[in-house]
Design a protein around this motif. Structure first.
Motif, short mmCIF file in Angstrom:
data_model
loop_
_atom_site.label_atom_id
_atom_site.label_comp_id
_atom_site.label_asym_id
_atom_site.label_seq_id
_atom_site.Cartn_x
_atom_site.Cartn_y
_atom_site.Cartn_z
N LEU A 1 3.48 -59.74 -49.91
CA LEU A 1 3.86 -58.22 -49.91
C LEU A 1 5.39 -57.44 -49.84
N VAL A 2 6.18 -58.33 -50.13
CA VAL A 2 7.55 -58.22 -50.13
C VAL A 2 7.83 -58.35 -51.19
N SER A 3 7.11 -58.69 -52.26
CA SER A 3 7.12 -58.98 -53.75
C SER A 3 6.98 -57.67 -54.09
N ARG A 4 5.52 -57.14 -53.88
CA ARG A 4 4.87 -56.01 -53.73
C ARG A 4 6.12 -55.10 -53.75
N VAL A 5 6.33 -54.77 -52.28
CA VAL A 5 7.66 -53.52 -52.47
C VAL A 5 8.78 -53.28 -52.60
N ALA A 6 9.12 -54.96 -53.59
CA ALA A 6 10.30 -54.73 -54.49
C ALA A 6 9.67 -54.41 -55.95
N VAL A 7 8.76 -54.77 -56.35
CA VAL A 7 8.52 -53.74 -57.74
C VAL A 7 8.10 -52.55 -57.50
N VAL A 8 7.51 -51.68 -56.55
CA VAL A 8 8.06 -50.20 -56.75
C VAL A 8 9.16 -49.60 -56.29
N ILE A 9 9.91 -50.44 -55.55
CA ILE A 9 10.82 -50.23 -55.48
C ILE A 9 11.96 -49.80 -56.45
#
Length: 62
Positions: free
Chosen positions: A21-29
């Protein structure tokens, strides 16, 4: 944690899901930041490169 369907969520599984989840949020940001940078570059004013000679009244463009 035991659910009513018999699926248990172990500590390792919880850590893995959290990391995903954290890695997906980092990609979106990161993608949003790149989009903002490109939009800023499109609207920013760039110098035109004109040089006025002191000896003549002509304007040189590069």
């Amino acid at each position: 944690m035991e659910t009513k369907h018999g699926f248990s969520l172990s500590g390792e599984m919880l850590k893995g899901i959290s990391a995903l989840l954290v890695s997906r949020v980092a990609v979106v940001i990161s993608l949003y930041s790149a989009w903002i940078d490109r939009a800023h570059a499109r609207v920013s004013v760039w110098p035109t490169g004109k040089l006025i000679s002191l000896s003549t009244t002509s304007v040189l463009t590069t």
